[in-house]
Write a protein that holds these residues in place. Structure first.
Motif, PDB file in Angstrom:
ATOM      1  N   LEU A 106      -2.512  35.687  49.489  1.00 53.73           N
ATOM      2  CA  LEU A 106      -1.612  36.723  49.323  1.00 53.73           C
ATOM      3  C   LEU A 106      -1.170  37.403  50.843  1.00 53.73           C
ATOM      4  O   LEU A 106      -1.894  37.909  51.390  1.00 53.73           O
ATOM      5  N   GLN A 198       5.851  38.887  30.330  1.00 49.78           N
ATOM      6  CA  GLN A 198       5.633  37.780  31.215  1.00 49.78           C
ATOM      7  C   GLN A 198       4.288  37.572  31.656  1.00 49.78           C
ATOM      8  O   GLN A 198       4.095  36.953  32.660  1.00 49.78           O
ATOM      9  N   PRO A 267       2.127  44.441  44.700  1.00 50.27           N
ATOM     10  CA  PRO A 267       1.467  45.014  45.939  1.00 50.27           C
ATOM     11  C   PRO A 267       2.297  44.468  47.100  1.00 50.27           C
ATOM     12  O   PRO A 267       2.884  43.524  47.242  1.00 50.27           O
ATOM     13  N   TRP A 345      -5.712  19.436  38.045  1.00 50.98           N
ATOM     14  CA  TRP A 345      -4.852  20.103  38.909  1.00 50.98           C
ATOM     15  C   TRP A 345      -4.409  19.503  40.287  1.00 50.98           C
ATOM     16  O   TRP A 345      -3.398  20.195  40.695  1.00 50.98           O
ATOM     17  N   THR A 353      -5.018  24.420  30.427  1.00 50.20           N
ATOM     18  CA  THR A 353      -6.578  24.725  30.171  1.00 50.20           C
ATOM     19  C   THR A 353      -7.270  23.526  30.342  1.00 50.20           C
ATOM     20  O   THR A 353      -6.791  22.318  30.684  1.00 50.20           O
TER      21      THR A 353
HETATM   22  P1  NAP Z   1      -1.792  31.616  36.531  1.00 53.35           P
HETATM   23  O1  NAP Z   1      -2.040  31.740  34.889  1.00 53.35           O
HETATM   24  O2  NAP Z   1      -0.756  30.886  37.048  1.00 53.35           O
HETATM   25  O3  NAP Z   1      -1.547  33.210  36.626  1.00 53.35           O
HETATM   26  C1  NAP Z   1      -1.182  33.911  38.205  1.00 53.35           C
HETATM   27  C2  NAP Z   1      -0.546  35.084  38.082  1.00 53.35           C
HETATM   28  O4  NAP Z   1      -0.559  35.599  39.236  1.00 53.35           O
HETATM   29  C3  NAP Z   1       0.694  35.363  37.384  1.00 53.35           C
HETATM   30  O5  NAP Z   1       0.787  36.639  36.541  1.00 53.35           O
HETATM   31  C4  NAP Z   1       1.652  35.432  38.619  1.00 53.35           C
HETATM   32  O6  NAP Z   1       2.864  36.403  38.409  1.00 53.35           O
HETATM   33  C5  NAP Z   1       0.788  36.435  39.519  1.00 53.35           C
HETATM   34  N1  NAP Z   1       1.302  36.135  40.724  1.00 53.35           N
HETATM   35  C6  NAP Z   1       1.322  34.837  41.579  1.00 53.35           C
HETATM   36  N2  NAP Z   1       1.978  35.190  42.734  1.00 53.35           N
HETATM   37  C7  NAP Z   1       1.690  36.602  42.882  1.00 53.35           C
HETATM   38  C8  NAP Z   1       2.008  37.433  43.954  1.00 53.35           C
HETATM   39  N3  NAP Z   1       2.337  36.899  45.192  1.00 53.35           N
HETATM   40  N4  NAP Z   1       1.890  38.690  43.738  1.00 53.35           N
HETATM   41  C9  NAP Z   1       1.679  39.160  42.537  1.00 53.35           C
HETATM   42  N5  NAP Z   1       1.070  38.559  41.579  1.00 53.35           N
HETATM   43  C10 NAP Z   1       1.349  36.946  41.562  1.00 53.35           C
HETATM   44  O7  NAP Z   1      -2.986  31.363  37.098  1.00 53.35           O
HETATM   45  P2  NAP Z   1      -4.756  31.990  37.014  1.00 53.35           P
HETATM   46  O8  NAP Z   1      -4.854  33.174  36.171  1.00 53.35           O
HETATM   47  O9  NAP Z   1      -5.113  31.603  38.262  1.00 53.35           O
HETATM   48  O10 NAP Z   1      -5.077  30.680  36.020  1.00 53.35           O
HETATM   49  C11 NAP Z   1      -4.950  29.253  36.218  1.00 53.35           C
HETATM   50  C12 NAP Z   1      -5.154  28.592  35.060  1.00 53.35           C
HETATM   51  O11 NAP Z   1      -6.526  28.351  34.424  1.00 53.35           O
HETATM   52  C13 NAP Z   1      -4.102  28.939  33.790  1.00 53.35           C
HETATM   53  O12 NAP Z   1      -3.743  27.817  33.117  1.00 53.35           O
HETATM   54  C14 NAP Z   1      -5.098  29.623  33.249  1.00 53.35           C
HETATM   55  O13 NAP Z   1      -4.558  29.769  31.692  1.00 53.35           O
HETATM   56  C15 NAP Z   1      -6.328  28.856  33.094  1.00 53.35           C
HETATM   57  N6  NAP Z   1      -7.616  29.655  32.854  1.00 53.35           N
HETATM   58  C16 NAP Z   1      -7.784  29.608  31.469  1.00 53.35           C
HETATM   59  C17 NAP Z   1      -8.979  30.550  31.174  1.00 53.35           C
HETATM   60  C18 NAP Z   1      -9.388  30.481  29.854  1.00 53.35           C
HETATM   61  O14 NAP Z   1      -8.710  29.783  29.027  1.00 53.35           O
HETATM   62  N7  NAP Z   1     -10.392  31.215  29.407  1.00 53.35           N
HETATM   63  C19 NAP Z   1      -9.822  31.214  32.176  1.00 53.35           C
HETATM   64  C20 NAP Z   1      -9.194  31.091  33.344  1.00 53.35           C
HETATM   65  C21 NAP Z   1      -8.220  30.419  33.666  1.00 53.35           C
HETATM   66  P3  NAP Z   1       4.324  35.556  37.961  1.00 53.35           P
HETATM   67  O15 NAP Z   1       4.114  34.931  36.497  1.00 53.35           O
HETATM   68  O16 NAP Z   1       5.171  36.783  38.110  1.00 53.35           O
HETATM   69  O17 NAP Z   1       4.497  34.408  38.782  1.00 53.35           O
END
Ligand code: NAP
Length: 431
Positions: A106, A198, A267, A345, A353
Motif C-alpha cells: 500500500l 462492491q 486511505p 495463484w 477459493t
Molecule cells: P480480494 O478478495 O481481492 O480483496 C481485496 C480488497 O482490497 C478489495 O476490497 C479491494 O478493493 C481492496 N483494495 C485493493 N487495493 C486497494 C487499495 N489500494 N486501497 C484500498 N483498498 C484496496 O483479496 P483478499 O481478501 O486478499 O483475498 C484473496 C482471495 O482469497 C480471495 O479470492 C478470497 O475470497 C480468498 N479467501 C477466501 C477465504 C474464505 O473462503 N474463507 C478466506 C480468505 C481469503 P476493490 O474491490 O475496490 O479493488
C-alpha cells in the motif's frame, strides 16, 4: 517414467500432483518441493486458525503425498539450494505452485511506520509462519484499521475481535493466542474504498461477524443503495449485502468491541510519532464504471494498528517471465514454456477459493502430460545427489509426520496442534 517437479506444497501443488497421478495412471514420478520443512502452504499458513473445517482438506493432499510415486522434498528453497535451470535439466516438467505469499504494497505516505503491517505478515504471525513469528503487532492500542473489503480483511477483523474462549478448537499459535487475549483493541474499522455492493466478502464468512461473543458489527445504512437494487446482484453477493444490512439492527448488548464498516473510504495518509497513531481517509463516490473517485472530503481515524488486506502477489523467480502489475508469472493458460508451467495463484493471481485450484491443477496436468515426453531424465535421484552434495537438510514426508505427531502431542487442550515455528527446532525433531 516421466519425472515432474512441483514447486509448492499448497492446494495448487497437491491438486496438480493428484491430477498427474489420475491422468497418467501413476506412470509419473512426482517430487513436491517446498521451502518449508512442513507441507500444505496456504492451508497451514493462510487459512484462518478458527476455520478448521476448511483446513480439513489437507487430508486429501495427505493421501496424495503418501502414494508411492509422490515425494515431499521439504526445506529446499529454489534459487538458493537448487537453481531453476537445474530443475529443468533434471525433470521432464516443472510446475510452479508457489502461491502468492507476498503482500501487495500500500503505497501511502506513512505506510512505513511501525504498526502498519500487511495481511501476509499478520496472518502469518497468528498462523505460525516462521518468517513472521517476531512480528509482535501492537495490540495495546484502542483501535485498529483493516484496509480492504475482501475475505482476508474479514479474517483479520474476526481474529482481532474474538475472545480466548472463541479460539477453542482452533490451531492459533500460542504466541498469538496469548497476545490477542491481552489485546486492548475495542474498535476495528474495516475500510472499503468502494461501497457495500462492491465488497469481495462471501456470505458465510461475513455472517460469522454477527455471532461473536464480545464484538458487534456496525454499518451505516446511509452508505447503502436502495434495497430494491440488491435484486440485481448475483446471489452470493446479494446474501453478503443482506448480512451487512442486518448488522444495522444489531445492538451491542454488553459486547465491548465494535467492528465498524467504513464504506467509500480511501486511505490517503498514515501519521504518528514513530508509530501509527492515525489514518486519514478520503470519502469517495463511484463513477459510472463503479471505480472509486475521491470527493476531496477527508476524516481521521485514530488507530494504533493498520493491517492492509489489499491482495497478494507471487514472488518473482530469476529467469521466469513475470507480470509485475498482476503479481503472477506470465503464462498462457498455465504454460510458461520450455518445460515450465504454473498453477493456482502463481498462474491466475490471488483470486478464488481453495477449490478453484482443483480444476486449475487438472488442466495444467493435462497439458504437462500432453507436452512433456519421457526424456530419460534423472528426476528425484539426480535432485537427491545434488542436494546431498550441497549439504541441504532435506525433510521427507516421514520427517514431517514426526513433526506433526510432536505438534499434536504438545497441543493446548481442545486444540488440534501447537505448531512449531522455529525451523531448527522442527529439524531437530525429525533427526
Ligand atoms: P480480494 O478478495 O481481492 O480483496 C481485496 C480488497 O482490497 C478489495 O476490497 C479491494 O478493493 C481492496 N483494495 C485493493 N487495493 C486497494 C487499495 N489500494 N486501497 C484500498 N483498498 C484496496 O483479496 P483478499 O481478501 O486478499 O483475498 C484473496 C482471495 O482469497 C480471495 O479470492 C478470497 O475470497 C480468498 N479467501 C477466501 C477465504 C474464505 O473462503 N474463507 C478466506 C480468505 C481469503 P476493490 O474491490 O475496490 O479493488
Amino acid at each position: 517414467m516421466r519425472k515432474v517437479a512441483i514447486i509448492g506444497s499448497g492446494p495448487a501443488g497437491y491438486y496438480s500432483a493428484e491430477a498427474l497421478q489420475k491422468q497418467s495412471g501413476d506412470a509419473v514420478a512426482i517430487d513436491v518441493i517446498d521451502r518449508m520443512p512442513v507441507p500444505y502452504g496456504l492451508i497451514r499458513f493462510g487459512v484462518a486458525p478458527d476455520h478448521q473445517s476448511i483446513k480439513a482438506v489437507y487430508k486429501r493432499y495427505e493421501k496424495v503425498a503418501l502414494s508411492e510415486n509422490v515425494r515431499f522434498v521439504g526445506n529446499v528453497l529454489v534459487g538458493r539450494d537448487v537453481a531453476m535451470a537445474e530443475l529443468l535439466d533434471l525433470y521432464d516438467a516443472v510446475i510452479l505452485a508457489t502461491g502468492a505469499p507476498e503482500d501487495r504494497p500500500l503505497d501511502l505516505p506513512g505506510s512505513g511506520l511501525a504498526g502498519v503491517v500487511g495481511s501476509a505478515a499478520f496472518v502469518g504471525w497468528y498462523n505460525g509462519h516462521p518468517d513472521f513469528a517476531a512480528l509482535d503487532p501492537p495490540l495495546d492500542v484502542a483501535a485498529a484499521a483493516v484496509i480492504g473489503n475482501g475475505n482476508v480483511a474479514l479474517d483479520v477483523a474476526r481474529i482481532l475481535s474474538k475472545t480466548p474462549a472463541e479460539f477453542a478448537g482452533s490451531d492459533i499459535v500460542g504466541h498469538a493466542f496469548e497476545a490477542l487475549g491481552r489485546s486492548a483493541i475495542r474498535t476495528v474499522h474495516v475500510l472499503g474504498r468502494r461501497g457495500p455492493h462492491q465488497i469481495a466478502m462471501t456470505p458465510k464468512e461475513l455472517g460469522e461477524l454477527g455471532h461473536l461473543e464480545d464484538a458487534v458489527p456496525k454499518v451505516d445504512l446511509a452508505d447503502f443503495p436502495a434495497e430494491a437494487d440488491d435484486s440485481a446482484l448475483e446471489p452470493g453477493l446479494r446474501k453478503s449485502v443482506t448480512h451487512l444490512r442486518d448488522f444495522a439492527g444489531l445492538e451491542p448488548g454488553g459486547r465491548r468491541k465494535t467492528i465498524v464498516f467504513d464504506f467509500f473510504a480511501r486511505p490517503v495518509r498514515i501519521e504518528g510519532d514513530g508509530k501509527v497513531e492515525r489514518l486519514t481517509v478520503e470519502r469517495t463516490r463511484l463513477d459510472e464504471r463503479k471505480a472509486a473517485i475521491g470527493t476531496g472530503e477527508t476524516y481521521e481515524i485514530d488507530c494504533g494498528l493498520v493491517v492492509t488486506c489489499i491482495g497478494y502477489r507471487t514472488p518473482p523467480i530469476d529467469g521466469v517471465p513475470y507480470e509485475a502489475d498482476l503479481g503472477r508469472f506470465t503464462n498462457d493458460e498455465g504454460v510458461i514454456g520450455g518445460g515450465l508451467y504454473c498453477v493456482g495463484w502463481a498462474r491466475r493471481g490471488p483470486t478464488g477459493t481453495i477449490g478453484t485450484n482443483r480444476p486449475d491443477g487438472y488442466e495444467v496436468a493435462e497439458k504437462v502430460l500432453a507436452e512433456a515426453a519421457d526424456g530419460g531424465k534423472a528426476g528425484g535421484t539426480g535432485l537427491d545427489r545434488l542436494l546431498g552434495a550441497r549439504g541441504v537438510d532435506v525433510v521427507t514426508f516421514g520427517d514431517w509426520q514426526r513433526i506433526e505427531a510432536a505438534e499434536t502431542a504438545r497441543a493446548r487442550e481442545g486444540s488440534p496442534r501447537e505448531k512449531f515455528i522455529d525451523i531448527a527446532e522442527m529439524l531437530g525433531i525429525c533427526r
